[in-house]
Design a protein around this motif. Structure first.
Motif, PDB file in Angstrom:
ATOM      1  N   SER A   1       0.825  -1.269   0.177  1.00 16.48           N
ATOM      2  CA  SER A   1       0.136   0.032   0.109  1.00 16.48           C
ATOM      3  C   SER A   1       0.930   1.232  -0.048  1.00 16.48           C
ATOM      4  O   SER A   1       0.561   2.048  -0.680  1.00 16.48           O
ATOM      5  CB  SER A   1      -0.944  -0.007   1.295  1.00 16.48           C
ATOM      6  OG  SER A   1      -1.630   1.345   1.386  1.00 16.48           O
ATOM      7  N   CYS A   2       1.821   1.349   0.982  1.00 19.27           N
ATOM      8  CA  CYS A   2       2.549   2.319   0.810  1.00 19.27           C
ATOM      9  C   CYS A   2       3.767   2.591  -0.217  1.00 19.27           C
ATOM     10  O   CYS A   2       3.865   3.695  -0.781  1.00 19.27           O
ATOM     11  CB  CYS A   2       3.819   2.271   1.905  1.00 19.27           C
ATOM     12  SG  CYS A   2       2.798   2.623   3.843  1.00 19.27           S
ATOM     13  N   ILE A   3       4.233   1.460  -0.977  1.00 18.83           N
ATOM     14  CA  ILE A   3       4.704   1.515  -2.168  1.00 18.83           C
ATOM     15  C   ILE A   3       3.918   2.035  -3.382  1.00 18.83           C
ATOM     16  O   ILE A   3       4.331   3.031  -4.143  1.00 18.83           O
ATOM     17  CB  ILE A   3       5.317   0.248  -2.687  1.00 18.83           C
ATOM     18  CG1 ILE A   3       6.432  -0.217  -1.651  1.00 18.83           C
ATOM     19  CG2 ILE A   3       5.687   0.160  -4.120  1.00 18.83           C
ATOM     20  CD1 ILE A   3       6.926  -1.611  -1.896  1.00 18.83           C
ATOM     21  N   SER A   4       2.615   1.702  -3.269  1.00 21.78           N
ATOM     22  CA  SER A   4       1.646   2.321  -4.250  1.00 21.78           C
ATOM     23  C   SER A   4       1.502   3.690  -4.148  1.00 21.78           C
ATOM     24  O   SER A   4       1.189   4.316  -5.207  1.00 21.78           O
ATOM     25  CB  SER A   4       0.238   1.624  -4.069  1.00 21.78           C
ATOM     26  OG  SER A   4       0.361   0.035  -4.322  1.00 21.78           O
ATOM     27  N   ILE A   5       1.462   4.180  -3.022  1.00 23.68           N
ATOM     28  CA  ILE A   5       1.079   5.483  -2.662  1.00 23.68           C
ATOM     29  C   ILE A   5       2.314   6.364  -2.875  1.00 23.68           C
ATOM     30  O   ILE A   5       2.269   7.656  -3.202  1.00 23.68           O
ATOM     31  CB  ILE A   5       0.585   5.808  -1.358  1.00 23.68           C
ATOM     32  CG1 ILE A   5      -0.773   5.008  -0.856  1.00 23.68           C
ATOM     33  CG2 ILE A   5       0.165   7.268  -0.987  1.00 23.68           C
ATOM     34  CD1 ILE A   5      -1.876   4.999  -1.720  1.00 23.68           C
ATOM     35  N   GLY A   6       3.400   5.952  -2.175  1.00 24.70           N
ATOM     36  CA  GLY A   6       4.801   6.660  -2.492  1.00 24.70           C
ATOM     37  C   GLY A   6       4.813   7.591  -1.425  1.00 24.70           C
ATOM     38  O   GLY A   6       4.710   7.648  -0.310  1.00 24.70           O
ATOM     39  N   GLU A   7       5.416   8.895  -1.836  1.00 23.43           N
ATOM     40  CA  GLU A   7       5.644   9.994  -0.779  1.00 23.43           C
ATOM     41  C   GLU A   7       4.744  10.118   0.070  1.00 23.43           C
ATOM     42  O   GLU A   7       5.003  10.592   1.295  1.00 23.43           O
ATOM     43  CB  GLU A   7       6.141  11.375  -1.835  1.00 23.43           C
ATOM     44  CG  GLU A   7       6.843  12.398  -0.809  1.00 23.43           C
ATOM     45  CD  GLU A   7       8.240  12.096  -0.636  1.00 23.43           C
ATOM     46  OE1 GLU A   7       8.668  12.162   0.567  1.00 23.43           O
ATOM     47  OE2 GLU A   7       9.103  11.805  -1.737  1.00 23.43           O
TER      48      GLU A   7
ATOM     49  N   SER B   1       2.688   8.498   1.654  1.00 19.57           N
ATOM     50  CA  SER B   1       2.349   7.399   2.580  1.00 19.57           C
ATOM     51  C   SER B   1       3.261   7.538   3.877  1.00 19.57           C
ATOM     52  O   SER B   1       3.471   6.535   4.957  1.00 19.57           O
ATOM     53  CB  SER B   1       2.505   6.015   1.957  1.00 19.57           C
ATOM     54  OG  SER B   1       3.820   5.781   1.632  1.00 19.57           O
ATOM     55  N   LYS B   2       4.075   8.534   3.966  1.00 22.81           N
ATOM     56  CA  LYS B   2       5.210   8.583   5.000  1.00 22.81           C
ATOM     57  C   LYS B   2       4.523   8.497   6.557  1.00 22.81           C
ATOM     58  O   LYS B   2       5.064   7.659   7.269  1.00 22.81           O
ATOM     59  CB  LYS B   2       6.057   9.750   4.850  1.00 22.81           C
ATOM     60  CG  LYS B   2       7.188   9.685   5.951  1.00 22.81           C
ATOM     61  CD  LYS B   2       8.184  11.199   5.424  1.00 22.81           C
ATOM     62  CE  LYS B   2       9.370  11.218   6.502  1.00 22.81           C
ATOM     63  NZ  LYS B   2       9.984  12.117   6.322  1.00 22.81           N
TER      64      LYS B   2
ATOM     65  N   GLN C   1       1.827   7.107   7.212  1.00 25.68           N
ATOM     66  CA  GLN C   1       0.937   6.054   7.376  1.00 25.68           C
ATOM     67  C   GLN C   1       2.289   4.920   7.698  1.00 25.68           C
ATOM     68  O   GLN C   1       2.027   4.067   8.537  1.00 25.68           O
ATOM     69  CB  GLN C   1       0.294   5.636   6.127  1.00 25.68           C
ATOM     70  CG  GLN C   1      -0.114   4.322   5.981  1.00 25.68           C
ATOM     71  CD  GLN C   1      -1.523   4.279   6.820  1.00 25.68           C
ATOM     72  OE1 GLN C   1      -1.644   4.994   7.860  1.00 25.68           O
ATOM     73  NE2 GLN C   1      -2.518   3.717   6.174  1.00 25.68           N
ATOM     74  N   PHE C   2       3.213   4.912   6.981  1.00 25.99           N
ATOM     75  CA  PHE C   2       4.354   3.853   7.137  1.00 25.99           C
ATOM     76  C   PHE C   2       5.206   3.898   8.547  1.00 25.99           C
ATOM     77  O   PHE C   2       5.300   2.979   9.010  1.00 25.99           O
ATOM     78  CB  PHE C   2       5.311   4.176   5.813  1.00 25.99           C
ATOM     79  CG  PHE C   2       6.424   3.130   5.817  1.00 25.99           C
ATOM     80  CD1 PHE C   2       6.257   1.784   5.261  1.00 25.99           C
ATOM     81  CD2 PHE C   2       7.633   3.416   6.338  1.00 25.99           C
ATOM     82  CE1 PHE C   2       7.111   1.041   5.210  1.00 25.99           C
ATOM     83  CE2 PHE C   2       8.516   2.336   6.315  1.00 25.99           C
ATOM     84  CZ  PHE C   2       8.431   1.109   5.727  1.00 25.99           C
ATOM     85  N   THR C   3       5.219   5.229   8.793  1.00 25.22           N
ATOM     86  CA  THR C   3       6.006   5.414  10.002  1.00 25.22           C
ATOM     87  C   THR C   3       5.361   4.626  11.271  1.00 25.22           C
ATOM     88  O   THR C   3       5.669   3.843  12.000  1.00 25.22           O
ATOM     89  CB  THR C   3       6.049   6.849  10.428  1.00 25.22           C
ATOM     90  OG1 THR C   3       6.844   7.335   9.503  1.00 25.22           O
ATOM     91  CG2 THR C   3       7.178   7.140  11.773  1.00 25.22           C
TER      92      THR C   3
ATOM     93  N   TYR D   1      -7.755   7.033   4.210  1.00 27.04           N
ATOM     94  CA  TYR D   1      -6.820   5.896   4.711  1.00 27.04           C
ATOM     95  C   TYR D   1      -5.681   5.169   4.229  1.00 27.04           C
ATOM     96  O   TYR D   1      -4.935   4.424   4.934  1.00 27.04           O
ATOM     97  CB  TYR D   1      -7.944   4.772   5.362  1.00 27.04           C
ATOM     98  CG  TYR D   1      -8.712   4.111   4.188  1.00 27.04           C
ATOM     99  CD1 TYR D   1     -10.098   4.572   3.943  1.00 27.04           C
ATOM    100  CD2 TYR D   1      -8.267   2.970   3.774  1.00 27.04           C
ATOM    101  CE1 TYR D   1     -10.950   3.951   3.293  1.00 27.04           C
ATOM    102  CE2 TYR D   1      -8.920   2.211   2.761  1.00 27.04           C
ATOM    103  CZ  TYR D   1     -10.308   2.901   2.245  1.00 27.04           C
ATOM    104  OH  TYR D   1     -11.001   2.106   1.572  1.00 27.04           O
ATOM    105  N   LEU D   2      -5.819   5.522   2.999  1.00 28.02           N
ATOM    106  CA  LEU D   2      -4.456   4.849   2.264  1.00 28.02           C
ATOM    107  C   LEU D   2      -3.056   5.480   2.515  1.00 28.02           C
ATOM    108  O   LEU D   2      -1.922   4.861   2.703  1.00 28.02           O
ATOM    109  CB  LEU D   2      -4.641   4.738   0.938  1.00 28.02           C
ATOM    110  CG  LEU D   2      -5.490   3.788   0.374  1.00 28.02           C
ATOM    111  CD1 LEU D   2      -6.885   4.061   0.010  1.00 28.02           C
ATOM    112  CD2 LEU D   2      -4.770   3.208  -1.223  1.00 28.02           C
TER     113      LEU D   2
END
Lengths: 615, 113
Positions: free
Chosen positions: A81-87, A89-90, A92-94, A241-242
């Motif tokens: 999901s984070c790869i798809s969203i890219g920058e 999604s930081k 969210q990823f954290t 939410y993505l």
């Protein structure tokens, strides 16, 4: 050879534990009841300890322990999901890294460390999230075979599955995957209307009958595409939410005319009509999915689980559509039930224990009374120790009559009896009871007991054999999971919707009587029904029966034994504290009767307002 | 410290893969409607769980985590992700925490989204 399996759910919301022995449910409980933190998602150490005690077993004696979710696949979803969203999604990823990689991935080590053992198998088993939901729905059901429908926010990838169960086998045939999720779709509107995600969905559902579905077309055109088989896809451009910790985004706000409502601000016609609109869309999708499940499996029975299966208005609609001959819904349909489902799945599927469907047509959920019970001696010792005045009434007949008389006189009764319920609803073991005939019951219970203003009416507990006298419901609803109309001849004319359109505040019309059961009749003349049979909780049945002898009505008001923001009470101590913080008149702790008028003034307590976060 | 490592991974490992995935126009999921599709259901390849499925899901230690990631992505033919496996295992190793039972709000509540 006997097999005992411990199931665990944790780290999303509502963590829980369950123990199953040879396919029979021994115990199940949610962690929040012990820690007193609502929807507690942490490792359910207390719930596990309780389940082990109830089963008289040490961790090392367990045949195995199973976790209800596949951590690696959950991480796969988060990462992709984070790869798809890219920058974007930081953030969210954290957050996700800290939670999933920080602990969830290592759940096996955590269980070993916490319990000192992984059981005889010395290995933590895992199930798929939706397999656990499916198992929680099928195995305890009274059906030899059934179609299965699971619907929730998200598991690993799946958000919706269609399958079937037969004997001890479960197959999931089709699914819809993240980010397309009916649960997250509903939660997005919950958030936007100012309610808490994962707990406020019930409020949104309760708000819907006040409104008109004026946003229906806008939602269908922009947010969700639904095929004829009920499968659906969301337009993710509108959801937050993505890539963030919010459910909606600016585009969503633009579509619906402004920012989300602040949680404690006035509910406006916008939120009311949004609730009606999203509820209508949800019902349509669920009914189409149910039709598809029938066609796909050929089964004539249906079982359901997953958080969306707690939408009892949609469930009522499914019943009235007569798509299936019979329906059974897991009462702990949310993630807590995953612990139970995982333990049942391993029992039947991994260990091959045969599944026995009861001969009498009843389910194996034991009324969902699967939690701790307290003996009368323990309770009286607790009351004595604290010098709390009480009277012990050992005669069941006398006690029942006193309780029923109190309810009939308009008193509010805290009823603590037998094993605590598993699942979000109070079903007569940890309930607050009142008289449904009185116009003032709803406002008294809301303001003096629950400490809230609410647009939602309370639920009725009705004697099973009397249900059709009051409600248009042909089937049982023992777990309060079905909404059905109050019978037409009992209704009173109102024009509340017109009043709302004229700008009248919702709280000014909420307490207007709408039937001869005003405390339990919603604005659309519906009620969220619990049918009570004589088998699952005989003492509760007797109280309602005695109330009928006095009043002529085989119905009482039943709301959960807690104040706003508090988990349902678990122990006598929790119950006494809650009793003293409210204006309840009588507390029934098994055979001990505690009258408010007899309690010392010094024990009256209003600190609850700072203890529990408002929901 | 944990957040720095996460940010470092995000910037130097995840974003390059993200750009690559976009270059080759690969998508892990659809974001909008497909008017032409008769159904959005996916038929599951695996319709039930066998013993191995139950037994092989739990992760035991960072080395095992790395192997399991590789095995998963190989089975999905998602080779572009395999370059991340070692650094992800390192990141996971650095993030192992003891759950704080006294926190008012658990950080794990956010995992849902």
């Amino acid at each position: 050879m006997s097999k005992t399996v411990l199931g665990i759910s944790a780290f999303y919301h509502d963590s829980a534990a369950a123990i199953v022995r040879d396919g029979e449910i021994v115990a199940a409980a949610q962690e929040e009841r012990f820690t007193r933190r609502k929807h507690d998602p942490r490792f359910p150490k207390n719930a596990i300890n309780y389940c082990l005690e109830e089963a008289f077993i040490e961790p090392s004696e367990l045949d195995t322990i199973v976790f209800y979710d596949h951590p690696l696949l959950t991480w796969d979803r988060v990462l992709k999901s984070c790869i798809s969203i890219g920058e974007r999604s930081k953030e969210q990823f954290t957050k996700a890294c800290a939670s999933v990689l920080g602990i969830k991935i290592w759940v096996q080590d955590l269980v070993r460390e916490s319990l000192g053992s992984l059981g005889k198998l010395d290995k933590l088993l895992v199930t798929e999230h939706h397999m656990a939901h499916a198992a929680s729905a099928f195995y305890p059901s009274p059906f030899e075979s059934a179609a299965i429908l699971t619907l929730d926010g998200v598991g690993e990838w799946a958000t919706t599955t269609v399958g079937m169960g037969e004997g001890r086998e479960i197959q999931l045939l089709q699914e819809i995957d993240y980010p397309h999720s009916l649960g997250l779709f509903y939660s997005a509107f919950t958030y936007y209307c100012g309610f808490k995600v994962n707990s406020g969905e019930y409020k949104l559902m309760g708000l819907a009958p006040y409104g008109e579905p004026t946003y229906y077309d806008l939602i269908r055109k922009n947010l969700i595409d639904v095929k004829t088989d009920g499968s659906y896809r969301l337009n993710t451009e509108y959801f937050g939410y993505l890539h963030s910790l919010r459910m909606t985004n600016e585009r969503f706000e633009t579509l619906f005319g402004g920012p989300p409502r602040n949680s404690e601000s006035r509910i406006t016609l916008r939120e009311i009509n949004l609730a009606a609109s999203v509820q209508k869309v949800t019902e349509e999708v669920v009914v189409l999915l149910v039709r598809h499940a029938r066609k796909k499996t050929g089964c004539d029975k249906l079982v359901m689980a997953g958080g969306v299966a707690l939408n009892c208005v949609a469930n009522g609609k499914i019943c009235r559509e007569n798509i299936f001959d019979d329906i059974w819904i897991q009462p702990a349909a949310g993630d807590a039930g995953g612990a139970l489902g995982a333990a049942l799945l391993v029992s039947h599927n991994y260990f091959g224990i045969p599944r026995c469907v009861r001969d009498d047509g009843r389910d194996s959920q034991k009324g969902s009374y699967l939690g701790p019970r307290f003996q009368p001696q323990e309770i009286s010792a607790f009351l004595e120790r604290n010098s709390y005045p009480y009277e012990r009434v050992i005669s069941l007949e006398n006690r029942t009559r006193i309780i029923a008389q109190a309810i009939a006189e308009g008193k509010i009764v805290g009823f603590f009896s037998g094993r605590m319920e598993f699942g979000p609803r109070a079903l007569g073991a940890r309930s607050i009871l009142g008289d449904p005939r009185r116009k003032e019951t709803q406002s008294v219970m809301n303001l003096k007991i629950k400490h809230r203003e609410s647009f939602r009416p309370f639920a009725p507990s009705v004697l099973l054999e009397d249900c059709s006298e009051y409600f248009e419901l042909d089937s049982e609803s023992p777990y309060m999971l079905i909404v059905a109309p109050v019978r037409e001849e009992r209704r009173l004319p109102t024009d509340l919707r017109q009043a709302l359109r004229n700008g009248v505040d919702i709280l000014n019309v909420v307490n207007e009587p709408r039937s001869d059961l005003p405390a339990v009749t919603h604005v659309d003349y519906s009620a969220r029904i619990q049918t009570v049979n004589p088998y699952d909780h005989p003492d509760y049945y007797r109280v309602i029966r005695a109330f009928k002898d006095i009043s002529g009505y085989g119905v009482v008001v039943n709301t959960s034994f807690n104040v706003r923001g508090e988990p349902i009470v678990c122990s006598p101590s929790d119950a006494y504290r809650c009793f003293m913080r409210t204006e309840m008149d009588l507390l029934v702790l098994e055979d001990c009767l505690v009258w408010k008028r007899m309690q010392p003034e010094s024990h009256h307590d209003s600190t609850w307002q700072t203890e529990f976060e408002l929901d | 410290m944990g957040n720095e490592r996460i940010e470092d991974f995000f910037k130097h490992e995840l974003l390059p893969v993200s750009r690559k995935v976009k270059e080759i126009r690969k998508a892990y999921f659809a974001n909008d409607f497909d008017e032409t599709a008769p159904s959005y259901f996916v038929n599951r390849m695996k319709i039930s769980m066998n013993k191995d499925d139950f037994e092989n899901g739990a992760v035991s230690g960072p080395n095992n985590f790395e192997k399991q990631l590789e095995s998963l992505w190989m089975s999905q033919s998602q080779y572009e992700l395999i370059t991340l496996k070692a650094s992800l295992a390192d990141l996971a190793k650095s993030l192992i925490v003891t759950e704080e039972l006294d926190e008012d709000v658990s950080p794990f509540i956010y995992v849902m989204f």
